[in-house]
Structures are given as C-alpha cells and as structure tokens.
Motif scaffolding. Structure first.
Motif, PDB file in Angstrom:
ATOM      1  N   CYS A   1       0.860  -1.182   0.000  1.00 58.80           N
ATOM      2  CA  CYS A   1       0.000   0.000   0.000  1.00 58.80           C
ATOM      3  C   CYS A   1       0.897   1.233   0.000  1.00 58.80           C
ATOM      4  O   CYS A   1       1.682   1.435   0.934  1.00 58.80           O
ATOM      5  CB  CYS A   1      -0.889   0.005   1.241  1.00 58.80           C
ATOM      6  SG  CYS A   1      -2.016  -1.407   1.367  1.00 58.80           S
ATOM      7  N   ASP A   2       0.809   2.045  -1.027  1.00 54.90           N
ATOM      8  CA  ASP A   2       1.704   3.190  -1.201  1.00 54.90           C
ATOM      9  C   ASP A   2       0.938   4.485  -0.996  1.00 54.90           C
ATOM     10  O   ASP A   2      -0.004   4.802  -1.730  1.00 54.90           O
ATOM     11  CB  ASP A   2       2.321   3.150  -2.598  1.00 54.90           C
ATOM     12  CG  ASP A   2       3.378   4.236  -2.788  1.00 54.90           C
ATOM     13  OD1 ASP A   2       3.881   4.751  -1.772  1.00 54.90           O
ATOM     14  OD2 ASP A   2       3.698   4.574  -3.948  1.00 54.90           O
ATOM     15  N   ASN A   3       1.351   5.241   0.002  1.00 54.28           N
ATOM     16  CA  ASN A   3       0.734   6.521   0.314  1.00 54.28           C
ATOM     17  C   ASN A   3       1.819   7.596   0.310  1.00 54.28           C
ATOM     18  O   ASN A   3       2.844   7.452   0.971  1.00 54.28           O
ATOM     19  CB  ASN A   3       0.051   6.461   1.690  1.00 54.28           C
ATOM     20  CG  ASN A   3      -0.707   7.743   2.023  1.00 54.28           C
ATOM     21  OD1 ASN A   3      -0.262   8.844   1.746  1.00 54.28           O
ATOM     22  ND2 ASN A   3      -1.866   7.589   2.658  1.00 54.28           N
ATOM     23  N   ASP A   4       1.583   8.662  -0.431  1.00 55.22           N
ATOM     24  CA  ASP A   4       2.543   9.773  -0.489  1.00 55.22           C
ATOM     25  C   ASP A   4       2.026  10.981   0.298  1.00 55.22           C
ATOM     26  O   ASP A   4       1.895  12.082  -0.224  1.00 55.22           O
ATOM     27  CB  ASP A   4       2.817  10.160  -1.952  1.00 55.22           C
ATOM     28  CG  ASP A   4       3.570   9.067  -2.688  1.00 55.22           C
ATOM     29  OD1 ASP A   4       4.234   8.247  -2.023  1.00 55.22           O
ATOM     30  OD2 ASP A   4       3.474   9.019  -3.925  1.00 55.22           O
ATOM     31  N   ASN A   5       1.677  10.736   1.566  1.00 53.49           N
ATOM     32  CA  ASN A   5       1.249  11.788   2.495  1.00 53.49           C
ATOM     33  C   ASN A   5      -0.122  12.371   2.179  1.00 53.49           C
ATOM     34  O   ASN A   5      -0.345  13.574   2.287  1.00 53.49           O
ATOM     35  CB  ASN A   5       2.279  12.926   2.565  1.00 53.49           C
ATOM     36  CG  ASN A   5       3.529  12.516   3.325  1.00 53.49           C
ATOM     37  OD1 ASN A   5       3.451  11.686   4.229  1.00 53.49           O
ATOM     38  ND2 ASN A   5       4.658  13.090   2.958  1.00 53.49           N
ATOM     39  N   SER A   6      -1.048  11.516   1.814  1.00 54.62           N
ATOM     40  CA  SER A   6      -2.437  11.951   1.653  1.00 54.62           C
ATOM     41  C   SER A   6      -3.316  11.130   2.598  1.00 54.62           C
ATOM     42  O   SER A   6      -2.825  10.251   3.302  1.00 54.62           O
ATOM     43  CB  SER A   6      -2.893  11.765   0.205  1.00 54.62           C
ATOM     44  OG  SER A   6      -2.873  10.400  -0.152  1.00 54.62           O
ATOM     45  N   LYS A   7      -4.610  11.417   2.632  1.00 50.55           N
ATOM     46  CA  LYS A   7      -5.497  10.700   3.543  1.00 50.55           C
ATOM     47  C   LYS A   7      -5.774   9.282   3.086  1.00 50.55           C
ATOM     48  O   LYS A   7      -6.202   8.437   3.876  1.00 50.55           O
ATOM     49  CB  LYS A   7      -6.819  11.465   3.698  1.00 50.55           C
ATOM     50  CG  LYS A   7      -6.681  12.762   4.474  1.00 50.55           C
ATOM     51  CD  LYS A   7      -8.043  13.398   4.694  1.00 50.55           C
ATOM     52  CE  LYS A   7      -7.911  14.675   5.531  1.00 50.55           C
ATOM     53  NZ  LYS A   7      -9.227  15.307   5.776  1.00 50.55           N
TER      54      LYS A   7
END
Length: 383
Positions: free
Chosen positions: A344-350
């Motif tokens: 799961c890749d999140n770049d600093n979003s909700k």
C-alpha cells in the motif's frame, strides 16, 4: 413431537463440556458453522446451510428429505442479543405452511462457546474439522433421555484454481529476522516481481518498485521484500484505523490453499505490516485487529530502499481470535500454500494512492485479496 424433531434436527448439549477456555459470546467465535452441511437423520437426508456472520446475525435454512421428497423446512437465525447470542427458528411444511404461530419462535439461549463447541440450551455444535461437525442430541421419551449422535459433512462448493505456481526452496540454516538478509538462502533464492496495479493510477519506478523472495522451514514461511518508495507515510497513529491507507507491506496467506471467502473468517489471513511493525488484519467481526503475535518482522530502510524480512507461522482455519489453543502447522515438502504479497503506497495523503500486488487479478475490481483467497497464487514447498 415437534419440539423433539426440532432438537433432533439441530443439536443439543453434552453432559460435560471439557476444560476448554470459554470464549466471548461473539459471532466471530462461531463463524466456522457457516457453510453447506449434509447428513442423515429420520431415515432421510438432511441439508443445513449457514451464512457467514453479517449484520449481527447468522442465518440458516434446513430441510429433511425422505424418499426424494421434502418432509419439512426450517429457517434459523443466531442473533447477537444483549451481549449474548440467541438461536431462534421456525418450522414449515413442504407447502411452507408454518408450524408456529405468526409471532412465535422456538428459542435457544446460549450457554457456552469454547474452541470447538457452541452450546445452546438444548443444542450443541461440535467442530471435528473444517468440514466435519458432530451433532449430539438429547431426546426425551416419557421420562427417559437418550443421547443421539449425528455426523455432518460440509460441502466444498468450489476449488481454488491453481495459478502462479511458485516452487519454494527450503532453508538449510536458521534465519535471523533482522532485515539484513545475509543468510545463504537469500543469496540464491530468485527475486519475484511485485508489479500488478490493483488500485490507483499508473506510477513511475521512482515512486515505487517492489520485489520479493521466499523460503521455508518446518516452523514457518519466510518472506524477504525489497521496496523502493520515495515517500514513507504513516498518518494514522491508531494502528487499527484506516490501516490500509498508510504505507504497509501486505502478505496474504491461505494455509491449505483452499481458496474461498475469508472476510468474516480465518479461512485465510491478510496481514498488513505497518511501518512501525504493527500487524493488522480484519477480524471475523469485520473490525481491524492487531495480530502482532502471529508473525515476526523487521524493516531496515536506507535512503528510499526498505528491506522487510518476515517470519510467518501458519495456522489452519480452525484459528480463533483470543484462544490459547491455536496451534501452528508444521510445514512439509510438497505442501501447497495460497500466497500473494502487495504494498500500500501513500505519499502523504489521507488515502493510499496505489496498491500494487504480486499476481494478476481478473475483472474491473482488483482489490479482492482481503475478501477472496481464490485470487492468491500457489506456493509449492520443495527441498
């Protein structure tokens, strides 16, 4: 007579319950009852189909067939009522004329739940294996009570298609879970790609790339993953809140490679390993739960490259949350295991921007791993 038939068709309590630990009166602790069961009784064939827990209840239909014709039907429910469980049912003739009055039900309050038994007042479900259940019946005739035993087998409606068959070599030395991966097996095992987009828009190699290796020993399956991610994000500090929307490594395990639904059972696991090491999966109640004791992991990150080393003991589908009696499965050569791995890749979003897995998933909705073990690949353990 109708009450006796009711008790016979269902189950009844044993005179002793053994020494098993009492479990909480939650549907998730009896989810193993779900499925299609067949047996014999009253000179005919019985069929009982239980749903998985949802909406605070489980529902079943029952019928008895004699000489090729239905003798009667039942509709049954197990409901969560005031911090306990209640089993209720109604009977119907073959033409669906009810035995009970409009507002009348036959009720069986819960007495006890243990690892392999669900004891209601007048009925007991006893689990023998994942596809076999014994029925013990106390039948009162005048002043005499006889205990009758019935045996039910669960119908396996479909078998998982074998796809992405991966041979996995056995480790010849003890592995230390330290994120360094300097053991001999990691130097010789083949890298496998994690490159299937399950959710989100297309991504660049500078944003994400992933690959993994596998090995095994008698005690566990071992996974080595290399993740290159330009931004590591851990927004949700509560580990069971939106755990899928933080950066995490997700490992899907189906111990017997049977496939099938697992959202409300432990037919399979979807372990989310967070950046802080917490391990989360959805419990049979449908809520996030920590499973930190189910596996061991270590992550070492250098610049934008993380090495994850994971030891995963395997549990069969008799696993129950909060039970002290869960035992791991000893792994052997030629065993098949359902498996997939994703990130799961999140770049600093909700919300996570991407979800990238190890196996191609057919259809438009590719986010199926947490629901259905049919999409998993298959590992074959080799020497």
């Amino acid at each position: 007579m109708k009450y006796i038939i009711t008790t016979l068709i269902l189950l009844t309590s044993l005179t002793t319950f053994g020494q098993d630990k009492t479990l909480k009166p939650k549907l998730e602790n009896i989810a193993w009852i779900s499925g299609t069961w067949h047996g014999e009784a009253f000179g005919g064939q019985t069929e009982e189909i239980w749903s998985e827990p949802s909406g605070g209840s489980m529902m079943a239909t029952f019928k008895l067939i004699n000489d090729g014709k239905v003798t009667f039907y039942e509709i049954e429910v197990i409901r969560e009522v005031e911090n306990t469980l209640m089993l209720q049912l109604k009977h119907f003739d073959p033409d669906l004329r009810g035995w009970e009055t409009k507002n009348e039900t036959v009720d069986f309050p819960l007495k006890e739940i243990t690892q392999n038994k669900v004891v209601f007042e007048g009925m007991t479900f006893e689990k023998i294996s994942s596809n076999e259940m014994n029925v013990y019946v106390d039948v009162k005739d005048d002043e005499k009570i006889d205990t009758v035993k019935f045996n039910y087998k669960k119908e396996i409606l479909s078998k998982k298609p074998i796809k992405q068959l991966i041979p996995v070599k056995k480790a010849q030395e003890n592995l230390v879970i330290d994120g360094i991966a300097d053991e001999a097996i990691w130097k010789t095992a083949e890298w496998l790609p994690m490159d299937q987009l399950w959710l989100g828009e297309s991504y660049s190699s500078t944003d994400f790339s992933g690959r993994y290796k596998l090995t095994w020993a008698a005690d566990a399956l071992y996974v080595l993953a290399e993740i290159k991610d330009d931004i590591l994000s851990d927004i949700y500090k509560n580990p069971v809140e939106n755990w899928w929307d933080d950066d995490c490594l997700e490992i899907f395990i189906d111990e017997d490679n049977s496939g099938g639904k697992h959202r409300f059972s432990h037919n399979a696991f979807a372990y989310h390993i967070a950046l802080d090491g917490n391990v989360v999966d959805m419990s049979p109640s449908g809520k996030g739960k920590l499973y930190n004791s189910n596996l061991q992991s270590k992550r070492v990150t250098t610049v934008n490259t993380s090495i994850w080393e994971v030891r995963i003991p395997l549990f069969d589908d008799s696993y129950l949350d909060d039970s002290p009696n869960n035992k791991t499965v000893t792994l052997e050569k030629n065993k098949n295991i359902g498996f997939a791995i994703a990130y799961c890749d999140n770049d600093n979003s909700k919300m996570r921007e991407n979800f990238i897995g190890s196996i191609e998933v057919e259809g438009k909705d590719k986010n199926q791993g947490y629901l259905n073990a049919d999409i998993f690949g298959t590992l074959v353990l080799k020497k």
